[in-house]
Design a protein around this motif. Structure first.
Motif, PDB file in Angstrom:
ATOM      1  N   ASN A 111       0.812  -1.218   0.000  1.00 62.03           N
ATOM      2  CA  ASN A 111       0.000   0.000   0.000  1.00 62.03           C
ATOM      3  C   ASN A 111       0.844   1.265   0.000  1.00 62.03           C
ATOM      4  N   TYR A 132      -1.593  -4.966  -1.674  1.00 62.88           N
ATOM      5  CA  TYR A 132      -1.761  -5.786  -0.476  1.00 62.88           C
ATOM      6  C   TYR A 132      -3.112  -5.533   0.192  1.00 62.88           C
ATOM      7  N   ASP A 133      -3.504  -4.284   0.293  1.00 64.09           N
ATOM      8  CA  ASP A 133      -4.796  -3.918   0.879  1.00 64.09           C
ATOM      9  C   ASP A 133      -5.420  -2.880  -0.029  1.00 64.09           C
ATOM     10  N   ASP A 135      -8.276  -1.698  -0.472  1.00 64.97           N
ATOM     11  CA  ASP A 135      -9.230  -0.712   0.060  1.00 64.97           C
ATOM     12  C   ASP A 135      -8.525   0.529   0.577  1.00 64.97           C
ATOM     13  N   GLU A 136      -7.243   0.433   0.835  1.00 66.10           N
ATOM     14  CA  GLU A 136      -6.480   1.568   1.354  1.00 66.10           C
ATOM     15  C   GLU A 136      -5.734   2.329   0.263  1.00 66.10           C
ATOM     16  N   ASP A 143      -7.275  -6.836  -4.662  1.00 66.81           N
ATOM     17  CA  ASP A 143      -6.772  -6.987  -3.298  1.00 66.81           C
ATOM     18  C   ASP A 143      -6.062  -8.328  -3.142  1.00 66.81           C
ATOM     19  N   GLU A 145      -5.220 -10.388  -0.614  1.00 68.25           N
ATOM     20  CA  GLU A 145      -5.836 -11.460   0.164  1.00 68.25           C
ATOM     21  C   GLU A 145      -7.119 -11.959  -0.487  1.00 68.25           C
TER      22      GLU A 145
END
Length: 530
Positions: A111, A132-133, A135-136, A143, A145
């Motif tokens: 991120n 990695y994330d 949403d951030e 994403d 994960e």
């Protein structure tokens, strides 16, 4: 019987023999067994394949130390694709050339650094972007994960991978022109990991603390070697002395990497705090980049109680091609003198120091020559640079890799680096091309003549200094020029000081004589290796 030497062998062995043992402790403390690591790697491989990754394609990663880094390396390589880790310390525009040069099919980033490459989306052939994330991060990113959760955990069918296939491209600072993509094959990386594991004495109960950046040479090969023996990786995302000592004690760390700068920061923290420097396991630390001062070696061993292993190499050579880790030599000589030397050739590696005509210099520890190397861990070629590849393997002696390092060799065939043919500064373990920095300085309209050299620095070992002759009537200040470079380069590359002069020493052909400038600051100090 001949078996291909593949990078995938190391994780395969860890899963097969140590599947239920903890293989990775993430930065946030999450623990993964080797079985869990293997499953996550398989999921990512399947996700990459769904996104069009085929054998020979490149997968780029921009990330600080993380378990994701290890997963991405193995997930890419078991598809026969090529792993391309990028330096996270660069400025946004410095990624333009790298991404264009390697042309990745998929780009994965953490991120913190997604914004640095967001401007490239839509401007090249890379269609798949994973964070990695997500949403951030601003914009539309897959994403990491969720990608794993939505993908099968079945082991992917692997293509026919040859040990001579490309495994990774590692970009190194260019002394002239653009950065060089160093291509290592499965064979060279596998062979290096085996050699390196022997010389740093890896065993299955070793616990490695990731204090060095994983993007540097795929973590000096420890992502392969330590994994293959079934050791435990303890990840530290950002280096911090207090955190290092905490993790050393919490996880009984037995091994870590540490450039001289890192060692000095740890020594300083230890001096100012009442702390335990080790857990149950004795600690050994591998140091490289630039030769550590003898004082640093002595204090690390005497004050921290850690054993130092000094190694030598480069991105092109695996990296490890020499080490001074020799009990026999230390018993027969000054211990700290021996440790301070880059050392002698590692297993199945040949090192010579040759003069300009390609003849070996005398073993007198005085006569200087260029270090040349031959071994299975040496690079295959430079990516998209055939002429440069031809030159580096045939400059003084045909068929040998020419390091550009100037050294002497003693009667025990241990080398001592005394100079660098290439204008590279090593500051805090980071390679800095003086040519690159000079080119940026010359962009300033007030600069008439400029030279960048490495000068001594208590914390970083050495640091860039600019010596500048300005145009008549200029009011350029030191702060102005430093800020000018910081807007165009990664900050660690920028001069930390500027000295304005009326003239700079030059040859009759106009070449600036940098050795004269360096002598003003280094004199006969051992650290002067530029």
């Amino acid at each position: 019987m001949k078996q291909p030497l593949l990078t995938t062998d190391f994780l395969d062995r860890a899963v097969n023999l140590f599947g239920d043992d903890i293989g990775i402790v993430a930065d946030d403390g999450t623990e993964f067994t080797y079985n869990e690591v293997g499953e996550r790697v398989d999921r990512l491989s399947n996700a990459l394949r769904e996104r069009g990754v085929e054998k020979g394609n490149r997968v780029a990663l921009l990330s600080k130390n993380s378990h994701y880094f290890i997963e991405t390396l193995y997930a890419t390589m078991q598809l026969g694709a090529v792993f391309v880790p990028l330096n996270f310390r660069l400025q946004p525009e410095e990624y333009d050339y790298l991404v264009d040069d390697c042309d990745p099919a998929v780009f994965i980033t953490d991120n913190e650094h997604a914004e640095k490459v967001s401007h490239l989306r839509g401007d090249n052939d890379t269609d798949e972007w994973i964070a990695y994330d997500a949403d951030e991060v601003d914009g539309q990113w897959d994403d990491y994960e969720r990608v794993l959760e939505e993908t099968s955990s079945e082991s992917p069918e692997r293509p026919d991978i040859s040990e001579d296939d490309d495994a990774t491209i590692l970009y190194t600072s260019g002394t002239t022109g653009d950065p060089k993509g160093v291509v290592h094959t499965h064979r060279s990386q596998h062979y290096h990991a085996m050699i390196h594991s022997h010389h740093v004495e890896f065993e299955d109960d070793d616990v490695l603390l990731w204090t060095s950046p994983m993007f540097h040479l795929n973590g000096w090969g420890h992502i392969y070697g330590l994994t293959g023996v079934g050791g435990k990786h303890v990840v530290v995302r950002d280096f911090d002395p207090a955190t290092v000592f905490e993790r050393v004690n919490e996880y009984d760390v037995s091994f870590m990497g540490g450039a001289p700068t890192v060692l000095n920061l740890l020594l300083e923290h230890n001096e100012n705090h009442d702390i335990r420097t080790s857990g149950v396991n004795p600690v050994r630390v591998e140091t490289a980049a630039s030769p550590p001062p003898k004082r640093t070696i002595r204090l690390t061993e005497e004050e921290l109680g850690w054993r130092i292993i000094h190694a030598y190499g480069s991105t092109e050579t695996g990296p490890l091609v020499a080490t001074s880790n020799s009990r026999r030599r230390m018993q027969n000589g000054d211990k700290y003198d021996i440790i301070n030397k880059p050392g002698f050739a590692t297993l199945n590696t040949e090192i010579r120091v040759v003069d300009r005509d390609g003849n070996d210099v005398p073993l007198d520890d005085q006569t200087k020559g260029e270090v040349i190397v031959r071994g299975n861990q040496v690079l295959d070629r430079y990516w998209n640079k055939p002429a440069m590849t031809e030159e580096v393997f045939n400059d003084r002696v045909e068929g040998w890799f020419h390091t550009g390092d100037i050294a002497t060799m003693d009667e025990n065939k241990m080398i001592s680096i005394v100079d660098r043919k290439k204008d590279i500064i090593i500051s805090g373990g980071e390679n800095i091309s003086t040519i690159e920095v000079q080119n940026v300085i010359y962009e300033h309209p007030d600069v008439r003549l400029a030279a960048v050299i490495g000068v001594p620095h208590e914390k970083w070992g050495e640091t860039p200094k600019a010596l500048v002759v300005t145009q008549d009537g200029s009011n350029l200040t030191e702060n102005d020029l430093i800020e000018f470079t910081r807007e165009r380069l990664a900050h660690y590359k920028c001069p930390t000081s500027v000295e304005f002069r009326d003239e700079l020493p030059q040859t009759s052909t106009g070449k600036i004589q940098k050795f004269e400038l360096r002598d003003e600051y280094w004199g006969n100090e051992e650290e002067n290796v530029n």
